[in-house]
Design an enzyme around this catalytic site. Structure first.
Site, short mmCIF file in Angstrom:
data_model
loop_
_atom_site.label_atom_id
_atom_site.label_comp_id
_atom_site.label_asym_id
_atom_site.label_seq_id
_atom_site.Cartn_x
_atom_site.Cartn_y
_atom_site.Cartn_z
N MET A 4 -5.73 5.55 12.76
CA MET A 4 -4.58 5.08 11.91
C MET A 4 -3.31 5.15 12.86
O MET A 4 -3.04 6.17 13.61
CB MET A 4 -4.57 6.01 10.90
CG MET A 4 -3.33 6.16 9.82
SD MET A 4 -3.48 4.57 9.07
CE MET A 4 -1.51 4.10 8.71
N GLU A 5 -2.60 4.24 12.50
CA GLU A 5 -1.46 3.83 13.42
C GLU A 5 0.10 4.64 12.98
O GLU A 5 0.82 4.08 13.38
CB GLU A 5 -1.03 2.51 13.29
CG GLU A 5 -0.58 2.00 12.19
CD GLU A 5 -1.71 1.24 11.19
OE1 GLU A 5 -2.88 1.67 11.17
OE2 GLU A 5 -1.09 0.42 10.39
N ASN A 6 -0.27 6.00 12.40
CA ASN A 6 1.17 6.59 11.96
C ASN A 6 2.19 6.70 13.15
O ASN A 6 1.90 6.91 14.22
CB ASN A 6 0.77 8.15 11.62
CG ASN A 6 -0.49 8.15 10.91
OD1 ASN A 6 -0.41 7.36 9.80
ND2 ASN A 6 -1.45 8.92 11.25
N HIS A 14 -5.13 -1.34 19.59
CA HIS A 14 -5.21 -1.70 18.32
C HIS A 14 -3.78 -0.87 17.62
O HIS A 14 -3.05 -1.35 17.21
CB HIS A 14 -6.25 -1.87 17.34
CG HIS A 14 -5.93 -2.22 16.09
ND1 HIS A 14 -6.09 -3.47 15.60
CD2 HIS A 14 -5.60 -1.66 14.74
CE1 HIS A 14 -5.97 -3.71 14.33
NE2 HIS A 14 -5.61 -2.49 13.94
N GLU A 15 -4.25 0.49 17.41
CA GLU A 15 -3.15 1.18 16.95
C GLU A 15 -1.99 1.25 17.65
O GLU A 15 -0.95 1.25 16.92
CB GLU A 15 -3.73 2.71 16.80
CG GLU A 15 -5.32 2.62 16.17
CD GLU A 15 -5.28 2.05 14.69
OE1 GLU A 15 -4.44 2.09 14.18
OE2 GLU A 15 -6.59 1.49 14.31
N GLU A 71 -2.51 6.02 4.58
CA GLU A 71 -2.75 4.43 4.20
C GLU A 71 -4.10 4.27 3.53
O GLU A 71 -4.86 5.01 3.89
CB GLU A 71 -2.62 3.59 5.42
CG GLU A 71 -2.79 2.22 5.14
CD GLU A 71 -2.99 1.20 6.35
OE1 GLU A 71 -2.96 1.67 7.48
OE2 GLU A 71 -3.01 -0.13 6.05
N GLY A 122 -11.57 4.13 11.24
CA GLY A 122 -11.45 4.01 12.74
C GLY A 122 -10.70 4.88 13.17
O GLY A 122 -10.72 5.86 14.04
N GLU A 146 -2.56 -6.61 9.65
CA GLU A 146 -3.94 -6.38 10.35
C GLU A 146 -4.45 -7.50 11.14
O GLU A 146 -5.03 -7.41 12.23
CB GLU A 146 -4.95 -5.85 9.31
CG GLU A 146 -4.66 -4.46 8.86
CD GLU A 146 -4.59 -3.47 9.82
OE1 GLU A 146 -4.99 -3.85 10.73
OE2 GLU A 146 -4.08 -2.25 9.53
ZN LIG Z 1 -5.15 -1.90 11.94
#
Ligand SMILES: [Zn+2]
Length: 851
Positions: A258-260, A292-293, A124, A256, A315
């Protein structure tokens, strides 16, 4: 061939791709400087928008490419591979390619790169194009099958593992996803395993993968992950959807985390936690980021963004969800105050300067420059307002319809709001303007009292922002309550919805004239301008039932006191000092809340307040006044502090709301005591502290009082092999450096053998601290500006993304006097004149200069 000057991309120009992707097969033959990536991609022509096949690709060495096994004519540039529609089948076809890439020399940390000998990815927003040729845009969603060939012991990708053997592993992700959610990790890693059973009975394997030696720092993150999974089931009805969920900690990372899909990659600072090495604030942040992720699995992954202009769709919503989660885990009032502090420090500041942009921007050159406080935090505030306006029941009704209707799609803000309109029958067309109009609204309020009726009249204006000279009134939910003269609440919290430029609201049938508590819980991201005297503020500080307003009144008293000291050489007002003392010693109040009330506004905040009032802020004067007020508080509270310091001791360290609240107040109190006792109490605590919160708290108290020379050396000796703790060592020294020596301190630290430009955490530890030291950074000599510019110029060659983001520290330059403005302009122009400056940094500096 080299493409021309970077082009600006506009939201209004959105068009569907000429081809959709059905399936992707990737094989990685990993090698540090010559990794081969083989791709087999099934494309389906888009009947709605027929045209050439356009694939993104950067820093790739093309070995071969075929269409249905045959060589066809293709144009290959530095940024694209293009095949004319005339040379393509009109039916679905298979594109195959082999490319070579060099992860080891990839210092930008986008695409596939190496960090301490391990392979990892960050795609991303547009990193996948550095891995292979692909339509690298979020509206193209496909299933991925990945084979990794490597001698690394652990090989991970998205989805579920399907097969593996000596030197290879295969993964398949059944959920269609855009390329920005692709991930691959291969390295010598150890895992901290656990399991979670979802509400419908799916058994999920959980792992946190770390470098050997870090295994003992995973337990807290794992608990946070399980709490998040449970919370999303209970609160939003969202379940996890794969057999495995992996988290990997990486040292060199721009963001911080990443939500892969199924394989979250974390900056190690955002997942590794132990009481010896992490502060309470670190624990809280880790819990929030893991949540969050994880929450992105539904808000971002299952339902993604049609294009990058819709970034706030994933987001803003996901930040709002993690804020709600943290409030449930800890304390809603304390969390809300922390959110507002952050919003004002970062987002209001952004909204007020040359980088102001709408939550959904209309154009960009480099999307990396729009991962901003406005998109994230103001984006979250918009969701909060939506919920306030609709009420809880309708809010969840709308969310459910959104999830049902758009699962598996790439959508827009319009789709999001339409789900709420259809679920509730409400018209949200005015509300939608929050996404397109930049700037922080200012809200003036006047009050009238007659025959038992209180009338509140609000007037709103939004100042012009770049590209948006004329503003329209916003739809603003204002939470109001009324407090009677005896301190009782006579009207509980009521939401007034302001839609016009000027509007009045009445409360009748009141006995005596009440005091209004306005903008409770910070119900909208606005600046409230209210004529209110110190006595009324002190009354609300003592009596308001709304914790946010109670804190806000203390904060306004502190600000008024500081402004009077700066502009009129006044001595600190005793009504402020007495009010703070009353709160500090009120044992019915949560210690975390008392710590927040005791905290003074930052120097940057005071500078902004003065600037808003039409004055030129003088950094040295602000610094001196704040120091004096701290000293005065220390004396005024000198009998209360030592008692509290003893009472608040926590015998065992538990990083929960209760323990961390006590420690935050205790450390705040210690900071004041250290100004009086020559450092005795802080030194004693430093010597016996068994946790980082107290070790760093006592060290910080000493440094802030101009002491601690021995302790800072001892700290380095103790922690020199722990990179995350050493980041704190760098930060501490710069944050607490005296204004005259800040730039020299920074220069000395950059000569330290462990300082490196290749690790973004280390760079931020030093230079983030420089810009946080307001009086040092804005020193009249210009040395702070020059030091930052020198290092940004060097960093840009390696890591444009982090460079561009750090340039944002100059965004407030127009606040200051002509001399400082000239000094900053000279540095910005020097950066801009650097040969081969990145697209990221060029765009940022041009926007900051604004000319
Ligand atoms: Zn995010």
């Amino acid at each position: 061939m080299k493409d021309a000057a970077p082009e600006t991309i506009f939201l209004k120009d959105y068009a569907e791709p000429h081809h959709w992707v059905r399936e992707v097969h990737l094989t990685f033959r990993l090698a540090p400087t010559e990794t081969r990536v083989l791709s087999r991609i099934t494309f389906v022509p888009n009947a709605q928008n027929a045209g050439d096949l356009v694939l993104n690709g950067e820093d790739l060495k093309l070995i071969t490419a075929t269409v249905d096994g045959a060589i066809v004519p293709m144009d290959v540039s530095d940024t694209h591979l293009r095949i004319k529609s005339a040379d393509l089948p009109t039916k679905p076809f298979t594109f195959e390619a082999e490319v070579e890439i060099s992860p080891e020399t990839n210092t930008a940390l986008e695409g596939l790169y190496m960090s301490n000998g391990m392979y990892c990815t960050q795609c991303e927003a547009e990193g996948f194009r550095k891995i292979t040729y692909y339509p690298d845009r979020p509206d193209v969603m496909a299933t991925f099958t990945v084979r990794i060939e490597s001698d690394q012991p652990v090989m991970l990708s998205n989805g579920n593992p399907t097969a593996s053997g000596e030197g290879w592993a295969e993964w398949h992700d059944p959920w269609p996803k855009p390329s920005y959610l692709f991930a691959l990790v291969a390295g010598d890693l150890v895992n901290h395993p656990d399991r979670f059973t979802t509400k419908s009975g799916r058994d999920v394997e959980l792992n946190i993968y770390v470098r050997p030696g870090d295994e003992d720092k995973c337990a807290f993150g794992m608990e946070a992950l399980k709490s998040s999974m449970k919370w999303d089931e209970d609160t939003y009805g969202r379940e996890y959807d794969l057999d495995i969920f992996n988290i990997v900690a990486v040292d060199d990372f721009n963001m911080g985390a990443m939500e892969n899909k199924g394989l979250n990659i974390f900056n190690s600072s955002c997942v590794l936690a132990s009481k010896e090495t992490s502060t309470d604030a670190n624990f809280e942040r880790i819990e929030g980021i893991i949540a969050h992720e994880y929450f992105h699995n539904w808000t971002g992954n299952r339902i993604t963004c049609r294009d990058w202009f819709q970034l706030c769709l994933k987001e803003g919503l996901t930040v709002y969800r993690d804020q709600m989660f943290s409030g449930d885990m800890r304390s809603h009032p304390v969390k809300r105050i922390e959110e507002v502090l952050q919003l004002r420090a970062r987002q209001f500041r952004e909204d007020n300067g040359p980088l102001a942009h709408p939550v959904r921007p209309e154009s960009f050159v480099e999307i990396n420059n729009f991962y901003t406080a406005t998109v994230y935090e103001k984006g979250a505030e918009i969701i909060g307002m939506l919920r306030r306006i609709l009420g809880d029941e309708d809010y969840y009704k709308g969310c459910n319809l959104y999830f049902d209707r758009h699962d598996g799609q790439a959508v827009t803000i319009e789709d999001w709001l339409k789900a709420f309109e259809d679920a509730t029958g409400r018209d949200l067309s005015h509300f939608q303007q929050w996404y397109s109009q930049a700037g922080t609204p200012r809200l003036k309020v006047s009050e009238a009292w007659e025959d038992g009726t209180l009338t509140l009249t609000f007037t709103q204006t939004t100042p012009p922002t770049p590209g948006q000279p004329d503003k329209k009134p916003q739809l603003i939910p204002i939470a109001v309550g009324l407090i009677g003269p005896n301190g009782d609440e006579v009207v509980p919290t009521t939401i007034l919805t302001l839609s016009e430029e000027t509007q009045s609201f009445t409360f009748d049938g009141l006995g005596a004239r009440p005091v209004a508590s306005i903008l409770r819980d910070f119900s909208a991201p606005v600046i409230l301008e209210r004529e209110i005297d110190a006595a009324t503020r002190a009354f609300l500080l003592a009596n308001d039932t709304d914790p946010f307003q109670k804190w806000e009144m203390g904060r306004m008293l502190a600000k008024d006191t500081l402004i009077d000291m700066i502009t009129r050489d006044a001595t600190p007002a005793t009504d402020y000092l007495d009010a703070i003392k009353a709160v500090l010693t009120d044992e019915s109040l949560d210690p975390a809340f008392r710590a927040l009330v005791l905290g003074l506004p930052s120097e940057d905040d005071i500078a902004q307040t003065l600037f808003d009032a039409g004055q030129t802020p003088h950094p040295q004067k602000i610094h001196a006044a704040r120091q004096t007020l701290r000293q005065t508080l220390a004396i005024h509270l000198s009998d209360a502090c030592p008692t509290l310091f003893r009472q608040l001791e926590t015998p065992t360290f538990v990083p929960d709301a209760d323990g961390s609240g006590k420690r935050s107040l205790r450390m705040a109190v210690l900071g004041l005591m250290t100004l009086n006792d020559g450092g005795e109490a802080a030194r004693a605590l430093y010597a016996k502290a068994d946790n980082m919160t107290e070790q760093l708290g006592s060290l910080s108290a000493l440094l802030a009082a101009g002491l601690g020379a021995e302790e800072i050396q001892a700290f380095e000796k103790q922690w020199k092999n722990d990179r995350l703790v050493m980041d704190k060592w760098y930060t501490m020294q710069v944050v607490h450096a005296a204004p005259d020596s800040t730039a020299t301190t920074v220069e000395t630290l950059t000569q330290h053998p462990d300082f490196t430009l290749r690790n973004p955490n280390r760079f931020r530890a030093v230079f983030g601290a420089l810009t946080a030291n307001h009086a040092g950074f804005h020193h009249a000599s210009g040395a702070g500006y020059e030091t930052l510019a020198n290092h940004l110029i060097k960093l840009d060659k390696l890591n444009p993304q982090t460079t561009a983001r750090m340039c944002g520290s100059f965004e407030t330059w127009r606040r200051y006097d002509a001399d400082r403005q000239a000094l900053i302009r000279a540095q910005l122009e020097r950066i801009l004149a650097t040969e081969d400056l990145s697209r990221d940094t060029t765009e940022m500096v041009n926007r900051i200069l604004g000319d």
